[in-house]
Design a protein around this motif. Sequence first.
Motif, PDB file in Angstrom:
ATOM      1  N   ASN A  48       0.818  -1.209   0.000  1.00 21.93           N
ATOM      2  CA  ASN A  48       0.000   0.000   0.000  1.00 21.93           C
ATOM      3  C   ASN A  48       0.852   1.260   0.000  1.00 21.93           C
ATOM      4  N   MET A  49       1.952   1.291  -0.743  1.00 27.27           N
ATOM      5  CA  MET A  49       2.795   2.472  -0.853  1.00 27.27           C
ATOM      6  C   MET A  49       2.702   2.972  -2.294  1.00 27.27           C
ATOM      7  N   ARG A  50       2.470   4.277  -2.463  1.00 25.32           N
ATOM      8  CA  ARG A  50       2.261   4.828  -3.786  1.00 25.32           C
ATOM      9  C   ARG A  50       3.541   5.341  -4.418  1.00 25.32           C
ATOM     10  N   HIS A  51       4.620   5.515  -3.655  1.00 20.75           N
ATOM     11  CA  HIS A  51       5.820   6.088  -4.229  1.00 20.75           C
ATOM     12  C   HIS A  51       6.537   5.049  -5.080  1.00 20.75           C
ATOM     13  N   SER A  52       7.730   5.414  -5.624  1.00 21.68           N
ATOM     14  CA  SER A  52       8.479   4.532  -6.513  1.00 21.68           C
ATOM     15  C   SER A  52       8.673   3.182  -5.859  1.00 21.68           C
ATOM     16  N   VAL A  53       8.303   2.137  -6.526  1.00 18.98           N
ATOM     17  CA  VAL A  53       8.299   0.800  -5.945  1.00 18.98           C
ATOM     18  C   VAL A  53       9.701   0.237  -5.932  1.00 18.98           C
ATOM     19  N   SER A  54      10.095  -0.320  -4.830  1.00 18.21           N
ATOM     20  CA  SER A  54      11.402  -0.945  -4.717  1.00 18.21           C
ATOM     21  C   SER A  54      11.385  -2.306  -5.396  1.00 18.21           C
ATOM     22  N   SER A  55      12.410  -2.608  -6.158  1.00 16.04           N
ATOM     23  CA  SER A  55      12.464  -3.891  -6.868  1.00 16.04           C
ATOM     24  C   SER A  55      13.909  -4.222  -7.168  1.00 16.04           C
ATOM     25  N   SER A  56      14.241  -5.482  -7.120  1.00 13.75           N
ATOM     26  CA  SER A  56      15.583  -5.919  -7.464  1.00 13.75           C
ATOM     27  C   SER A  56      15.556  -6.836  -8.680  1.00 13.75           C
ATOM     28  N   ASN A  57      14.414  -6.987  -9.314  1.00 12.09           N
ATOM     29  CA  ASN A  57      14.268  -7.846 -10.479  1.00 12.09           C
ATOM     30  C   ASN A  57      14.571  -7.021 -11.724  1.00 12.09           C
ATOM     31  N   ARG A  58      15.617  -7.383 -12.434  1.00 12.07           N
ATOM     32  CA  ARG A  58      16.021  -6.623 -13.614  1.00 12.07           C
ATOM     33  C   ARG A  58      14.942  -6.630 -14.680  1.00 12.07           C
ATOM     34  N   GLU A  59      14.260  -7.770 -14.844  1.00 10.15           N
ATOM     35  CA  GLU A  59      13.200  -7.852 -15.849  1.00 10.15           C
ATOM     36  C   GLU A  59      12.052  -6.904 -15.513  1.00 10.15           C
ATOM     37  N   GLU A  60      11.716  -6.761 -14.237  1.00  5.96           N
ATOM     38  CA  GLU A  60      10.641  -5.844 -13.853  1.00  5.96           C
ATOM     39  C   GLU A  60      11.023  -4.395 -14.142  1.00  5.96           C
ATOM     40  N   ILE A  61      12.281  -4.033 -13.888  1.00  4.24           N
ATOM     41  CA  ILE A  61      12.724  -2.660 -14.166  1.00  4.24           C
ATOM     42  C   ILE A  61      12.678  -2.385 -15.662  1.00  4.24           C
ATOM     43  N   ILE A  62      13.114  -3.347 -16.474  1.00  4.77           N
ATOM     44  CA  ILE A  62      13.070  -3.153 -17.928  1.00  4.77           C
ATOM     45  C   ILE A  62      11.636  -3.033 -18.405  1.00  4.77           C
ATOM     46  N   ARG A  63      10.740  -3.878 -17.895  1.00  4.13           N
ATOM     47  CA  ARG A  63       9.325  -3.788 -18.303  1.00  4.13           C
ATOM     48  C   ARG A  63       8.715  -2.451 -17.885  1.00  4.13           C
ATOM     49  N   TRP A  64       9.044  -1.985 -16.666  1.00  2.00           N
ATOM     50  CA  TRP A  64       8.543  -0.678 -16.216  1.00  2.00           C
ATOM     51  C   TRP A  64       9.011   0.441 -17.133  1.00  2.00           C
ATOM     52  N   PHE A  65      10.287   0.403 -17.557  1.00  2.00           N
ATOM     53  CA  PHE A  65      10.810   1.459 -18.412  1.00  2.00           C
ATOM     54  C   PHE A  65      10.125   1.428 -19.777  1.00  2.00           C
ATOM     55  N   ARG A  66       9.949   0.244 -20.347  1.00  2.00           N
ATOM     56  CA  ARG A  66       9.347   0.153 -21.685  1.00  2.00           C
ATOM     57  C   ARG A  66       7.877   0.567 -21.680  1.00  2.00           C
ATOM     58  N   GLU A  67       7.150   0.151 -20.622  1.00  2.00           N
ATOM     59  CA  GLU A  67       5.704   0.390 -20.617  1.00  2.00           C
ATOM     60  C   GLU A  67       5.336   1.787 -20.122  1.00  2.00           C
ATOM     61  N   GLN A  68       6.094   2.373 -19.166  1.00  2.00           N
ATOM     62  CA  GLN A  68       5.684   3.639 -18.569  1.00  2.00           C
ATOM     63  C   GLN A  68       6.587   4.812 -18.932  1.00  2.00           C
TER      64      GLN A  68
END
Length: 416
Positions: free
Chosen positions: A273-293
Amino acid sequence: MLQQILTNMFIEPELLAELNEEQKQVLFFKMREEQVRRWRERETGLEKEEAGTVKPRKVSGKTVSWLKGSDNDVWVWLMGEHPDDKPYDQICDEIMAERAANQAQKEAKEFRAKKEAEIEKRFSGLYVEQEETDRQKQACKAAALEQNKQAELKRYEAEERRKAEEEVRRLEDKRAQQIYMDLKEVQHQGKGQDKEEKAWQDSLRKSKVADQRRRSLAKQTREDNRRRSLKALERGRVAAMTKAFGGQTTALPPKAKPRKLTLTNEPIDQRPNMRHSVSSSNREEIIRWFREQQLPLRVCFQQDQTCIAPWFHGIISLQEAEDFLGSVSPGGFLVRVSERILGYVLSYRSQEGFKHFLIDAADNCYMLLGDQIKFTSLEELVEYHKDEPLTASGGERLLMACGQKPGNLDYSELFT
């Protein structure tokens, strides 16, 4: 993201690790201000509640008159000035011993009266008076026996009284010792409370001094941010937050040569339930976030939207960023995609070494964490800080973009 941190009064350790020392200090000041604001609201509410229940004080007719000496002035005795004066501890011990003895004597008197009543009750009916001794001469033997019996009863009574008296004295001594020890314990507790009160007062004084220092620094920071915001508005570099980006259709940049990466990280626990930048260590998730948003907003392109900005880098570590900046002079900088959170990091080389500033990318706007100026793109943020310093005290300005190494594009995986 800063507002959400202040609302929850919590910041994730991974997010905190991305902040430099000045950003951490600004974040601490803002969290401290929020704590003080909440405390003041609570204190104001309590004062209002107490104001409604205050009872008028009654006027007392009691007065105090002071004992006067021969000089018609208030008689004063300073303990310890006279040679016969006793030490304070000795006086306290004597007073406590006297109180204990009086209390024990009182209890012994009550116990003695109780024992006396019991003995009288037991032996009151055993005495026999010889009223007709003359008429019972023939019963001399019986009278002698009766006298022996009375004497035996008296001896028995005397023995009982002696035992009762010994028991009373023993209980009196025991009770006096117990009362003395209790008074001693109360005295030690009083001294301990005085020491704790003094320590608490010292701690409170130090806390007030520290709060005053923090408020002064926070006020200076707010004034610097206000000055920088006014300059940004005058230069026309801060865009409205309601600007639409979704309707633009642009072509993707040409595919670059893929790069083999071996960087891996352990997963990081996320707070729900946190709205700020989501913490993640998964490289695939970061790449997907960059491409989609981020890619549809073309945040990594120059202002003319023709090519990628020279200062933009892909998902590289802090050490790799410092290796890039090691070949440029002070004032060199680059913007990289964070390998820990869904956001960016501005890496800068100063006279003292390297600094890293976390860029909050929440709600389709970009701002340095702890700052109050929002930008619609990374290009606007970079252009603004080419003239304005990154921090109020450091004077860091973005002078030279640190680009890619020849033949190796570290952001190729973000577009392929």
